[in-house]
Design an enzyme around this catalytic site. Sequence first.
Site, short mmCIF file in Angstrom:
data_model
loop_
_atom_site.label_atom_id
_atom_site.label_comp_id
_atom_site.label_asym_id
_atom_site.label_seq_id
_atom_site.Cartn_x
_atom_site.Cartn_y
_atom_site.Cartn_z
N TYR A 54 18.42 2.80 -5.19
CA TYR A 54 17.85 3.48 -4.03
C TYR A 54 18.54 3.07 -2.73
CZ TYR A 54 13.83 4.40 -7.16
OH TYR A 54 13.03 4.78 -8.19
N LEU A 193 3.81 13.88 -7.96
CA LEU A 193 3.53 15.16 -7.31
C LEU A 193 4.60 16.18 -7.66
CD1 LEU A 193 2.51 13.75 -3.80
CD2 LEU A 193 1.10 14.06 -5.84
N ILE A 231 3.09 6.03 -8.19
CA ILE A 231 3.85 5.48 -7.06
C ILE A 231 4.45 6.64 -6.25
CG2 ILE A 231 4.33 3.18 -7.95
CD1 ILE A 231 7.03 4.29 -9.00
N LYS A 233 6.06 8.81 -3.46
CA LYS A 233 6.84 8.55 -2.26
C LYS A 233 6.14 9.18 -1.06
CE LYS A 233 10.90 10.18 0.19
NZ LYS A 233 11.97 11.20 0.20
N ASN A 243 -2.52 10.02 0.45
CA ASN A 243 -2.40 9.56 -0.94
C ASN A 243 -3.40 8.44 -1.22
OD1 ASN A 243 -0.30 11.37 -1.35
ND2 ASN A 243 1.31 9.84 -1.06
#
Length: 280
Positions: A54, A193, A231, A233, A243
């Site tokens: 990342y 999602l 998890i 983002k 969230n």
Amino acid sequence: MTDDLSDPAACPTTSGIPMLGLGTWENTDPEQCAESVRTALECGYRHIDTAQAYDNETAVGEGLARADVDREEVFLATKVWISNLEHDDVLETTRASLDRLGVDSVDLLYVHWPARTYDPEETFAAFEHLHEEGLIENVGVSNFQPEQLETALEVCDVPILANQVEMHPMLPQRELRESCADHDVSVVAYSPLARGTVFDHPVVQDIAAARDVSEAQVSLAWLREQGVTTIPKATGGEHIRDNWASLELELTADERERIDGIDDRTRTVDPGFAPWNASY
């Protein structure tokens, strides 16, 4: 469920993993990433997920340092990239990850994908070494199919805590979840999602509208109620808090059945080297 969502006790855990965490994939702007981590932790999150690939471990570490939260309270996970899975490379690059994160150890270290330089015996021997040194608290795998998970469990002397995979209402991963449950391995869902696709699904939209919540909250609650850690983002405070508010949402049996009945299938992360694409 507590009504005080600023209290991290609002978040349930499974196998010691807080079931709602902050994902940081593609959060590569250093200042934005650091502030996202700080905001999430001060909102109540206690699970932060990153990876060598990342290119934001330094920013994640900066966010940890900025937050008014003790390091010991945070479940921190990172992943070893597919170019670094030879034994000595695992050792070297993991130590570099710890330096970038500014921590003495991580709570969970994943094999990011079973690909390229991955060799079960050599790779997990290095993970075991890091565990013995106290540099990693737990061993995890990511993007492992049942057959790769079986092999990992056979060769790794340290228990496999979790398998992190893409999962959402359009990719329910039933066979994989059954395999993980059989071996007492927790499932962690990335892209819960579906990179925004859940916002456009009529079943999710209808439930969200009826309950006066966001589509994101519906998807996250559906996963949590199946024992799956998520998890998602999020970079801005509004999305981070939205969230987090999913922890208050409890779906009805009918709502869960409607989501379970979705037969659309979407995989948003599908590289050629993925085990479901690669030939062995």
